[in-house]
Design an enzyme around this catalytic site. Structure first.
Site, PDB file in Angstrom:
ATOM      1  CG  ASP A 511      -2.101   0.883   1.164  1.00 26.05           C
ATOM      2  OD1 ASP A 511      -2.336   1.462   0.083  1.00 26.05           O
ATOM      3  OD2 ASP A 511      -2.807   1.009   2.174  1.00 26.05           O
ATOM      4  CD  GLU A 514      -0.304   5.494  -3.914  1.00 24.82           C
ATOM      5  OE1 GLU A 514      -1.094   4.547  -4.023  1.00 24.82           O
ATOM      6  OE2 GLU A 514       0.203   5.825  -2.830  1.00 24.82           O
ATOM      7  CG  ASP A 587      -7.969   4.831   0.326  1.00 21.63           C
ATOM      8  OD1 ASP A 587      -7.805   3.604   0.428  1.00 21.63           O
ATOM      9  OD2 ASP A 587      -7.135   5.670   0.728  1.00 21.63           O
TER      10      ASP A 587
END
Length: 754
Positions: A511, A514, A587
């Site tokens: 997670d 990015e 999300d």
């Protein structure tokens, strides 16, 4: 850390703040390209520079204003693929070319020069069915298939290439005078972000000045385009307006807005175009921030001349223009000529790899939340599935399972005996999935941090020190996964003797990759951070998460000595991420509209190579009404990755907490999934060996039915199962389009709500 800081990084706001993120008009390279293109400065081919080497044809392109030559190379690649590369002929230093995405060096086929008109060059494959017709002045390439022009490159004259420059203070006075004569007033430089770019309190210093590239493609008689994930948008790509391009820039966008072209967690710079009788693809291999504009010119018929009572009419074919713009790198584009959807899927996977074959358990149902509190909580939830006779395959643990967000550790109070907990799951043939993020807490007592720092394994800042940013653990440094040595070391951390408390039923979730940097520009890393090879982060931003998942998957393979298939879920991704595992839509929010948008989002991922994809059941943010939760389970059971997940501070939502009737409905949905597991497994095997997506838009299976080209509320699983999820509240009937007949056919399906 101050209490206020702890609160800031523990719970985010419930909706995305668009002021944190840039729109196109606040992106300097977009403004520069738009301004320059308004001047209509053209490039031309120097035909006397044409040379044919073993695997390509090369020639110079020169701009009438700058007079600085570019080197163009055209390759024929096995499987009816063309590749066009454009770079500076003599760059100040090497420009970034994306490594590791292509599975191997593409096998080339010889392109045969054919006689063309004066001022042109024709290259044909050995069969002669496919040809590149290169016009010298102005520079244009037509891709011709069986005498039909399928695609034109630079027909709008939007080729754009900024040459690397010497920093101002390192230049001679003469060079500065020459540039000043062109028009680089202080005001103009600041507005165009040539050497530095401001956004809010952040200033991006550009050591090499502007380095943007761009090119246009005109697709003849194509009006239906798909791809370039990830956006919370319709499956069919929409026409864009100035300032409203599709953005490919991996960002941590909590509670992202739907029907919005802003970049979110992943980027695949690849689109497909489809019309009756043909499908093609464009793969733009560039890992820097990228913008894509789309403009369709519909077919028109107009009167050419009036001759007495007879009017001569002429029809202008429709075409769609696609304009790619990237902040840096080179132009490296693959043209996939189809002609069928299946052919294009095979061509793309020939370049970037097929979907990894998942382990069987990962195709079942996964239970997750942020966070299951402790071992007793895990034991109770696990027992709840047994008590209510609901099948599931994997329990998940979010960041709170670690010791203070130090990955590869366990919270000794909450999870004092992780192996015993895993043995309980193993006894029921279940698995455990835990999270491992790329940020590493700065802590001299944390062995992972110490070893990485000692070996120089972190991304660096402009001063050469370890880059530091805030994420879940507080102040953190970020592993430089672009470095093969870092990836190798990270993979070794999953070995059982190293990862204390892990067993062979433990799998991984990547997670925040990015990468997410709280309080950074747009919640991510500064673009002038430095990676392995002295490459700036701007060059490779979109590929960071790709490398993180690669290293994790390799670690699981090494751990089992190659005997077990890995399972790794990633939030950030790039072209080729399908080789390493699964992806989800991030999300999302517990609203009906997010259930509905999940379908086109997953269809888009599926046709761009990433078959193993899903959306959080029930919505990650907020508390779904019970009917929505049930409908989401019913929809998710027919989507490739099937996981229930929720953020902290939401109400618990295990499937048995909403009353007996709703428990029954959820149980039935999950059991339907398990009843089809052999089919799911077969579909993934087919994706793995034959490149065909698991979840397919109707136009893929019915490419000659025009009505299917816009459909995104129903889809095919493989070629045998039509799925139409219910995505509206209180629905008791849905109209289902039944493709494949000669007449338009709709069926009505009735049932109770929920």
């Amino acid at each position: 850390m101050e209490a206020a800081e702890k609160e800031e990084i523990s719970v985010k706001d419930e909706a995305v703040d668009k002021n944190i993120f840039r729109d196109c008009n606040r992106i300097a390279f977009y403004r520069r390209q738009k301004q320059w293109l308004s001047k209509k400065s053209t490039y031309q081919v120097l035909l006397d520079s044409v040379t044919t080497v073993e695997d390509s044809t090369r020639f110079q392109i020169i701009n009438e204003a700058s007079k600085v030559p570019l080197l163009a190379e055209i390759y024929g690649i096995e499987g009816n693929i063309f590749r066009l590369k454009i770079n500076e002929e003599s760059p100040l230093k090497p420009r970034y070319e994306v490594p590791d995405v292509l599975t191997s060096k593409p096998s080339t086929v010889r392109l045969i020069p054919c006689s063309g008109d004066t001022g042109s060059l024709i290259l044909a494959d050995e069969k002669g069915d496919l040809r590149c017709h290169i016009t010298a002045n102005p520079f244009k390439v037509d891709l011709v298939s069986e005498e039909e022009v399928v695609m034109s490159i630079n027909s709008l004259g939007q080729l754009y290439f900024e040459h690397l420059q010497i920093l101002h203070k390192q230049r001679t006075a003469k060079e500065n005078e020459e540039e000043a004569s062109v028009d680089t007033s202080q005001e103009n430089q600041e507005d165009l972000g040539l050497w530095e770019e401001k956004f809010g309190k952040f200033v991006d210093i550009k050591a090499n000045g502007p380095s943007s590239v761009g090119l246009d493609f005109s697709l003849h008689e194509f009006e239906h385009l798909y791809g370039i994930p990830q956006h919370a948008e319709s499956h069919r790509l929409k026409n864009t307006r100035d300032g409203d391009a599709y953005r490919l820039y991996n960002l941590d966008v909590y509670g992202y807005q739907i029907y919005d072209k802003m970049g979110i967690y992943g980027s695949v710079p690849y689109l497909l175009a489809h019309k009756l009788g043909r499908t093609i693809g464009i793969f733009w291999l560039n890992a820097s921030e990228t913008l894509v504009e789309i403009n369709t010119e519909p077919a028109v018929e107009y009167t050419l001349t009036q001759m007495g009572p007879v009017a001569a009419k002429q029809k202008v074919r429709s075409r769609t223009h696609v304009h790619w713009m990237s902040e840096s790198g080179i132009i490296d584009v693959f043209l996939l000529t189809g002609p069928t959807p299946s052919d294009v899927f095979r061509q793309y996977s020939h370049l970037t790899g097929t979907q990894a074959m998942p382990p069987l358990f990962s195709l079942g149902y996964h239970q997750c939340r942020w966070n299951y509190e402790d071992e007793q909580d895990v034991k109770a939830v696990d027992a709840g599935f047994d008590e209510h006779d609901i099948p599931y395959d994997a329990m998940w643990l979010d960041i709170e399972h670690t010791e203070g967000k130090r990955y590869f550790t366990w919270d000794q109070k909450r999870f004092p005996n992780p192996k015993k907990m895993q043995e309980l799951l193993r006894s029921k043939k279940r698995k455990l999935v835990v999270i491992s993020d790329p940020h590493i807490k700065i802590d001299p007592d944390y062995s992972v941090y110490v070893k990485a720092k000692d070996q120089g394994f972190f991304v660096r800042n402009q001063e050469g020190e370890d880059f530091e940013g805030v994420c879940w653990p507080g102040l953190s440094s970020y592993l430089d996964f672009t470095n093969p040595k870092v990836r190798g070391w990270y993979s070794s951390l999953f070995a059982f003797p190293v990862y204390q408390g892990s067993t062979d039923i433990l799998f991984l979730w990547n997670d925040m990759n990015e990468p997410s940097v709280f309080r950074g520009p747009e919640q991510t890393m500064q673009k002038n951070a430095i990676h392995h090879g002295n490459w700036e982060h701007r060059e490779l931003h979109n590929i960071y998460g790709f490398y993180h998942q690669m290293a994790t998957a390799e670690g699981l393979i090494q751990r089992s000595k190659g005997k077990e298939r890995p399972f790794v879920l990633t939030r950030s991704f790039f072209a080729g991420s399908q080789k390493y595992g699964a992806v989800w839509t991030g999300d999302n929010t517990a609203e009906w509209s997010y259930l509905k948008i999940s379908i086109p989002m997953l269809l888009t991922l599926s046709i761009t190579g990433i078959s193993f994809c899903g959306a959080d059941i029930g919505g990650f943010i907020g508390n779904p009404e019970t009917e929505l939760l049930v409908r989401w389970y019913q929809a998710g059971a027919y989507q490739p990755f099937f996981r229930g997940h929720a953020t902290m501070n939401t109400k618990r939502r295990e499937p048995w907490l909403f009353g007996e009737e709703y428990t029954r409905l959820i149980r039935e949905a999950i059991r339907e999934r398990y009843g089809l597991l052999p089919y799911w497994y077969s579909l993934f095997y087919h994706a793995h060996v034959a490149s065909q997506p698991v979840m397919r838009p109707l136009w893929v299976e019915f490419p000659n039915e025009l009505k299917t080209f816009d459909m995104e509320d129903e889809y095919m699983l493989g070629s045998a199962l039509l799925v139409h999820p219910v995505t509206e509240p209180k629905a008791t009937i849905v109209d289902v389009f039944l493709p494949g007949s000669n007449e338009d056919t709709y069926g009505h399906i009735e049932g109770p709500p929920g």
